[in-house]
Design an enzyme around this catalytic site. Structure first.
Site, PDB file in Angstrom:
ATOM      1  N   CYS A 125      96.730 -11.743  80.699  1.00 44.08           N
ATOM      2  CA  CYS A 125      97.753 -12.768  80.915  1.00 44.08           C
ATOM      3  C   CYS A 125      97.244 -13.833  81.885  1.00 44.08           C
ATOM      4  O   CYS A 125      97.351 -15.029  81.629  1.00 44.08           O
ATOM      5  CB  CYS A 125      99.024 -12.095  81.439  1.00 44.08           C
ATOM      6  N   CYS A 208     103.546 -16.075  90.148  1.00 43.63           N
ATOM      7  CA  CYS A 208     104.465 -16.037  89.012  1.00 43.63           C
ATOM      8  C   CYS A 208     105.612 -15.065  89.295  1.00 43.63           C
ATOM      9  O   CYS A 208     105.415 -14.038  89.957  1.00 43.63           O
ATOM     10  CB  CYS A 208     103.741 -15.572  87.754  1.00 43.63           C
ATOM     11  N   CYS A 234      94.221 -13.063  90.554  1.00 44.56           N
ATOM     12  CA  CYS A 234      94.429 -13.526  89.182  1.00 44.56           C
ATOM     13  C   CYS A 234      93.101 -13.785  88.478  1.00 44.56           C
ATOM     14  O   CYS A 234      93.032 -13.795  87.263  1.00 44.56           O
ATOM     15  CB  CYS A 234      95.284 -14.786  89.164  1.00 44.56           C
TER      16      CYS A 234
HETATM   17  S1  SF4 Z   1     100.405 -13.766  87.701  1.00 43.15           S
HETATM   18 FE1  SF4 Z   1     101.278 -15.028  86.041  1.00 43.15          FE
HETATM   19  S2  SF4 Z   1      99.591 -15.355  84.679  1.00 43.15           S
HETATM   20 FE2  SF4 Z   1      99.048 -13.580  85.945  1.00 43.15          FE
HETATM   21  S3  SF4 Z   1      99.777 -11.729  84.898  1.00 43.15           S
HETATM   22 FE3  SF4 Z   1     101.420 -12.391  86.199  1.00 43.15          FE
HETATM   23  S4  SF4 Z   1     102.689 -13.692  84.883  1.00 43.15           S
HETATM   24 FE4  SF4 Z   1     100.702 -13.551  83.891  1.00 43.15          FE
END
Ligand code: SF4
Length: 249
Positions: A125, A208, A234
């Protein structure tokens, strides 16, 4: 030192980076931002998730009257309060902050990879919604500035002010790498800078919505990111070898 850059992606040597890091080790962040602008001009950009470090760097750019482009990775999963802070900063400093979105909308991602990918494969993701869009955005840039600090722990504890970002083939500049969270917050309060009100509600680090939780007393600053998972980054601040280890590409 290879300070003349004619093409996007021109590399600095390892020796250049060692020299630069020792030269600027105790420098004010403004001196680092000014050096970057002198070398890279508007091909140097600032990336922010609107945490206190990013706000402080935006404030410095405004103080310096330096027209460095500013961007954020708009995953379409950010808090309303984060968007509101972005708008407040744009108004306060009379700037436009560029949204860098993923190529897939949330519905398209669900159709291709299944719903709530962040629960099943957060590395994938993040790769789709952050790593790839950043790569695309930086493809015609020469340097990017981030607000990461060694005191944030994990992979960040080994960061330098000047690094070569192999994934994106650009210089990465971390002017606050030696700063603590307390030092940054002192500056936020001293200059009465805006900040995300979620910080006052138990969220020291905000990303997020699905991957951001409150932290308990005494927990590390980033403990609320991907809580209950092994994941701590991330991917945009990880060196290449750790990206592969994390299952990212
Ligand atoms: S931080 Fe945002 S982009 Fe990363 S897994 Fe979580 S929802 Fe998805």
């Amino acid at each position: 030192m290879a300070t003349t850059i004619s093409e996007p992606g021109t590399r600095f040597s390892a020796e250049d980076l060692v020299h630069l890091n020792s030269l600027f080790e105790n420098a004010d962040p403004r001196a680092i931002l000014q050096w970057g602008y002198k070398i890279f001009g508007c091909k140097m950009v600032l990336g922010t998730g609107f945490g206190p470090s990013g706000v402080f760097l935006i404030h410095h750019l405004a103080e310096l009257n330096q027209p460095t482009p500013i961007f954020y990775l708009d995953t379409h999963l950010l808090f309303d309060k984060t968007h509101a802070l972005k708008e407040e900063l744009e108004e306060r400093y009379d700037i436009d902050i560029t949204a860098v979105p993923p190529s897939l909308g949330l519905d398209e991602q669900s159709a291709q990879y299944g719903p709530e990918l962040w629960k099943r494969d957060p590395d994938k993701c993040c790769h789709l919604r952050k790593v790839l869009p950043l790569q695309q955005y930086l493809s015609d840039k020469k340097a990017w500035i981030s607000g990461i600090r060694r005191s944030q722990g994990d992979a960040r504890s080994r960061a330098d002010i000047f690094e070569w970002d192999k994934k994106n083939n650009v210089m990465k500049i971390n002017p606050l790498v030696h700063w603590s969270a307390e030092m940054v917050w002192d500056e936020i309060h001293k200059h009465n800078l805006p900040y995300n009100p979620l910080h006052d509600e138990g969220y020291p680090s905000i990303g997020c919505i699905p991957c951001t939780s409150k932290v308990g007393d005494g927990e590390p600053e980033r403990a609320g990111r991907w809580k209950e998972m092994e994941k701590t980054e991330c991917g945009i601040h990880l060196p290449e070898q750790q990206l592969h280890k994390n299952g990212d590409s």
